[in-house]
Design an enzyme around this catalytic site. Structure first.
Site, mmCIF file in Angstrom:
data_model
loop_
_atom_site.group_PDB
_atom_site.id
_atom_site.type_symbol
_atom_site.label_atom_id
_atom_site.label_comp_id
_atom_site.label_asym_id
_atom_site.label_seq_id
_atom_site.Cartn_x
_atom_site.Cartn_y
_atom_site.Cartn_z
ATOM 1 N N THR A 44 11.713 39.275 0.728
ATOM 2 C CA THR A 44 13.127 39.471 0.429
ATOM 3 C C THR A 44 14.007 38.870 1.518
ATOM 4 O OG1 THR A 44 12.566 41.535 -0.678
ATOM 5 C CG2 THR A 44 14.868 41.193 -0.170
ATOM 6 N N THR A 45 13.661 39.117 2.779
ATOM 7 C CA THR A 45 14.430 38.574 3.900
ATOM 8 C C THR A 45 14.346 37.052 3.932
ATOM 9 O OG1 THR A 45 14.007 40.601 5.137
ATOM 10 C CG2 THR A 45 14.762 38.711 6.404
ATOM 11 N N TYR A 107 15.501 44.950 -11.321
ATOM 12 C CA TYR A 107 16.463 44.882 -12.416
ATOM 13 C C TYR A 107 15.982 45.522 -13.709
ATOM 14 C CZ TYR A 107 20.040 43.317 -15.640
ATOM 15 O OH TYR A 107 21.035 43.304 -16.572
ATOM 16 N N TYR A 133 5.085 46.971 -2.199
ATOM 17 C CA TYR A 133 6.359 47.042 -1.476
ATOM 18 C C TYR A 133 7.338 47.837 -2.320
ATOM 19 C CZ TYR A 133 10.680 45.169 0.729
ATOM 20 O OH TYR A 133 11.891 45.014 1.341
ATOM 21 N N ARG A 138 17.096 48.133 -3.384
ATOM 22 C CA ARG A 138 17.293 46.747 -3.802
ATOM 23 C C ARG A 138 16.776 46.473 -5.209
ATOM 24 N NH1 ARG A 138 18.285 42.964 1.089
ATOM 25 N NH2 ARG A 138 18.614 41.502 -0.598
ATOM 26 N N LYS A 161 4.173 48.788 1.884
ATOM 27 C CA LYS A 161 5.371 48.730 2.717
ATOM 28 C C LYS A 161 6.364 49.705 2.085
ATOM 29 C CE LYS A 161 9.187 45.667 4.039
ATOM 30 N NZ LYS A 161 9.782 44.298 3.872
ATOM 31 N N ILE A 203 7.018 46.182 8.781
ATOM 32 C CA ILE A 203 7.386 44.829 8.358
ATOM 33 C C ILE A 203 8.888 44.758 8.594
ATOM 34 C CG2 ILE A 203 7.503 43.182 6.453
ATOM 35 C CD1 ILE A 203 4.944 44.383 5.375
#
Length: 292
Positions: A44-45, A107, A133, A138, A161, A203
């Site tokens: 994501t980052t 989503y 994760y 988000r 995570k 992480i």
């Protein structure tokens, strides 16, 4: 390779929005010399949501090439369609990545059964180790401990995570899985607390710009030096918080450029540059943490 300080690496771009090879190499070398345990590439980052599949694969493979075996690389392979997740995962078989980090589908908000079948299908399509994760803020869906426990029975699903920031989750998951199942934090601000409860590392977004500090934090916990770890974490706490004063990775890219780690803080729309008000906040956090 799935414990300690693992950086959720930003994807450096030039002023035109193209992948910046020079900055990526500089970042990778910085993490190797700073003691980072592993790199997550295009999570994501790393702006996976705005990279094409071709760019996604390119950045992971370029990271592997530049790392040259000096640090483990974990590929981000999350998707909101199961077939897409399988496709991304299979791209990295026999590539040299040590495993995959796969975020919950975003989503479309699947049920717990949908989450189970999604991750099961991905895991059964490959021999690569899979790390789940969970980041409901988000994605809009929350993978519950009971679902994690079902997935932990699949041989190549090795850990999670956990980024809810809810420390109760650690104990809830631990009560349902074997001791070998790895739990790492996905929330820098609560990572120390999670590790004290038995988590194996973090992480980290903060590690992009404070790699030595985050590596030391994890080492101190492993050594049982909790008081020293708390002092270090307290020094970093304002930074942990301010790196999310606007949506990630906007602040951390600005900070990485400010510290000279990357040449440009460019992001792709709909992500925008850090606002003037937020710049002041992040700058002060860098000073307070001792990075400036």
């Amino acid at each position: 390779m799935f414990t300690g300080s693992i950086v959720a690496l930003v994807t450096p771009m030039d002023d035109k929005g193209n992948i910046c090879r020079t900055s990526l190499k500089k970042l990778i070398d910085y993490h190797i010399t700073s003691g980072t345990a592993a790199i997550v590439s295009v999570g994501t980052t790393g702006e996976s949501a705005t990279l094409s599949h071709e760019e996604h694969s390119y950045v992971v493979m370029l990271t592997l090439e530049m790392a040259d075996g000096r640090i483990p690389v974990i590929a981000g392979t999350g998707a909101n369609a199961t077939a897409e997740g399988i496709s991304l995962t299979k791209r990295f078989e026999n590539s040299g990545v040590v495993g995959c980090l796969t975020v919950t589908p975003y989503y479309n908000r699947p049920t717990q059964e949908g989450l189970y079948l999604h991750f099961k299908a991905i895991a059964e399509s490959t021999d690569l180790p899979q790390m789940l994760y969970n980041v409901p803020l988000r994605t809009g869906c929350d993978m519950l401990p009971e679902t994690v426990a079902r997935l932990a029975e699949i041989k190549n699903i090795i850990g999670i995570k956990e980024a809810t920031g809810n420390l109760l989750r650690v104990s809830q998951i631990q009560a349902l899985v074997d001791e070998v199942f790895i739990i790492v934090s996905g929330d820098d601000a609560s990572a120390l607390a999670l590790m004290q409860l038995g988590g194996k590392g973090v992480i980290s977004v903060t590690a992009n710009i404070a790699a030595r500090e985050m590596a030391k934090l994890c080492t101190l916990v492993q050594q049982g030096s909790i008081s020293e770890a708390r002092r270090l974490n307290q020094r970093l706490m304002h930074l942990h918080q301010m790196l999310f004063c606007e949506p990630n990775p906007i602040p951390v890219k600005w900070a990485a450029k400010r510290l000279g780690l990357i040449a440009s803080s460019t992001l792709r729309l709909p992500m925008t540059q850090l606002s003037s008000a937020a710049i002041l906040k992040v700058e002060q956090a860098l000073i307070k943490s001792g990075l400036l």
